[in-house]
Design a protein around this motif. Sequence first.
Motif, PDB file in Angstrom:
ATOM      1  N   GLU A  74     -37.178  97.394  22.099  1.00 49.72           N
ATOM      2  CA  GLU A  74     -38.144  98.485  22.304  1.00 49.72           C
ATOM      3  C   GLU A  74     -39.000  98.234  23.539  1.00 49.72           C
ATOM      4  OE1 GLU A  74     -38.050 101.271  20.833  1.00 49.72           O
ATOM      5  OE2 GLU A  74     -36.787 100.801  19.132  1.00 49.72           O
ATOM      6  N   ILE A  75     -39.422  96.998  23.731  1.00 52.58           N
ATOM      7  CA  ILE A  75     -40.238  96.669  24.895  1.00 52.58           C
ATOM      8  C   ILE A  75     -39.430  96.852  26.179  1.00 52.58           C
ATOM      9  CG2 ILE A  75     -41.413  94.777  26.102  1.00 52.58           C
ATOM     10  CD1 ILE A  75     -42.240  93.772  23.219  1.00 52.58           C
ATOM     11  N   SER A  78     -38.716 100.560  26.865  1.00 52.84           N
ATOM     12  CA  SER A  78     -39.954 101.276  27.185  1.00 52.84           C
ATOM     13  C   SER A  78     -40.465 100.902  28.570  1.00 52.84           C
ATOM     14  CB  SER A  78     -41.009 101.022  26.112  1.00 52.84           C
ATOM     15  OG  SER A  78     -40.583 101.605  24.891  1.00 52.84           O
ATOM     16  N   LYS A  79     -40.250  99.660  28.994  1.00 53.63           N
ATOM     17  CA  LYS A  79     -40.601  99.289  30.371  1.00 53.63           C
ATOM     18  C   LYS A  79     -39.737 100.065  31.360  1.00 53.63           C
ATOM     19  CE  LYS A  79     -42.638  94.741  29.614  1.00 53.63           C
ATOM     20  NZ  LYS A  79     -42.505  93.274  29.820  1.00 53.63           N
ATOM     21  N   ASN A  95     -45.717 103.382  26.827  1.00 49.39           N
ATOM     22  CA  ASN A  95     -46.842 102.448  26.845  1.00 49.39           C
ATOM     23  C   ASN A  95     -47.285 102.096  25.431  1.00 49.39           C
ATOM     24  OD1 ASN A  95     -47.539 101.658  29.533  1.00 49.39           O
ATOM     25  ND2 ASN A  95     -48.204 103.752  29.938  1.00 49.39           N
ATOM     26  N   ILE A  98     -44.714  99.652  23.978  1.00 45.76           N
ATOM     27  CA  ILE A  98     -44.867  98.304  24.523  1.00 45.76           C
ATOM     28  C   ILE A  98     -46.012  97.589  23.813  1.00 45.76           C
ATOM     29  CG2 ILE A  98     -45.510  96.968  26.577  1.00 45.76           C
ATOM     30  CD1 ILE A  98     -43.983  99.203  28.210  1.00 45.76           C
ATOM     31  N   HIS A 101     -45.094  97.047  19.904  1.00 44.13           N
ATOM     32  CA  HIS A 101     -44.041  96.060  19.644  1.00 44.13           C
ATOM     33  C   HIS A 101     -44.433  94.665  20.119  1.00 44.13           C
ATOM     34  CE1 HIS A 101     -41.054  98.600  17.727  1.00 44.13           C
ATOM     35  NE2 HIS A 101     -41.481  99.566  18.516  1.00 44.13           N
ATOM     36  N   THR A 102     -45.324  94.576  21.084  1.00 42.36           N
ATOM     37  CA  THR A 102     -45.889  93.276  21.458  1.00 42.36           C
ATOM     38  C   THR A 102     -46.741  92.751  20.300  1.00 42.36           C
ATOM     39  OG1 THR A 102     -45.848  93.825  23.811  1.00 42.36           O
ATOM     40  CG2 THR A 102     -47.332  92.047  23.132  1.00 42.36           C
TER      41      THR A 102
END
Length: 198
Positions: A74-75, A78-79, A95, A98, A101-102
């Motif tokens: 996902e990160i 999404s980036k 955003n 990110i 999920h972080t």
Amino acid sequence: MLNKTMVILSASALALAACGQKTDTAGTTDTTLATNDGAAFDAGNVGAADANMTAPATGGQVFANTAAASDAFEIATSKLALDNSNSAAVKKYANQMIAAHTTSTDKLKATTAGLTPAITPDPALNAEQQATVDALKAKKGADFDTAYIAAQQSGHQQTLDALKAYGATGDVPALKTFANGLAPTVAAHLNMAKGLKS
């Protein structure tokens, strides 16, 4: 009971790992193993077997690996959305993914840090996830948005199903609590993704 639990865990892991992505399976190796009750257990997709066939991962380890890989996927996607999308709504969603999920990754690491036996989440993407990341790298604008939104919708649905399954039948109480606690957030992400337009 153990066999049924492993079948449910493997289904959960597959759903999380797939993250909604479809690839051509021609030429792949069948790694399905039969269990004592005749059910199938797909060792190749859930990390239960390595090249040496040493010891199968526990259900908790499989779940932790799958959850970590899902967050990493996902990160990463999404980036890419921040660079490849022209849509303000898609970038806003990316955003949020990110950040969320972080946070999920940090909670998973904290949850597994004190477990005995030790569980260390492995965020390595599976082949399908990596193929999706690679395909998204080549897309721009509306084409990217369409593919990204579809991946978010189906991926979050499968992740939600897997979290609910592990939360109900998982073998590690702390990870069951993690799964049940994360499910409402993933449901919210799914609803957000369903509202996105390319």
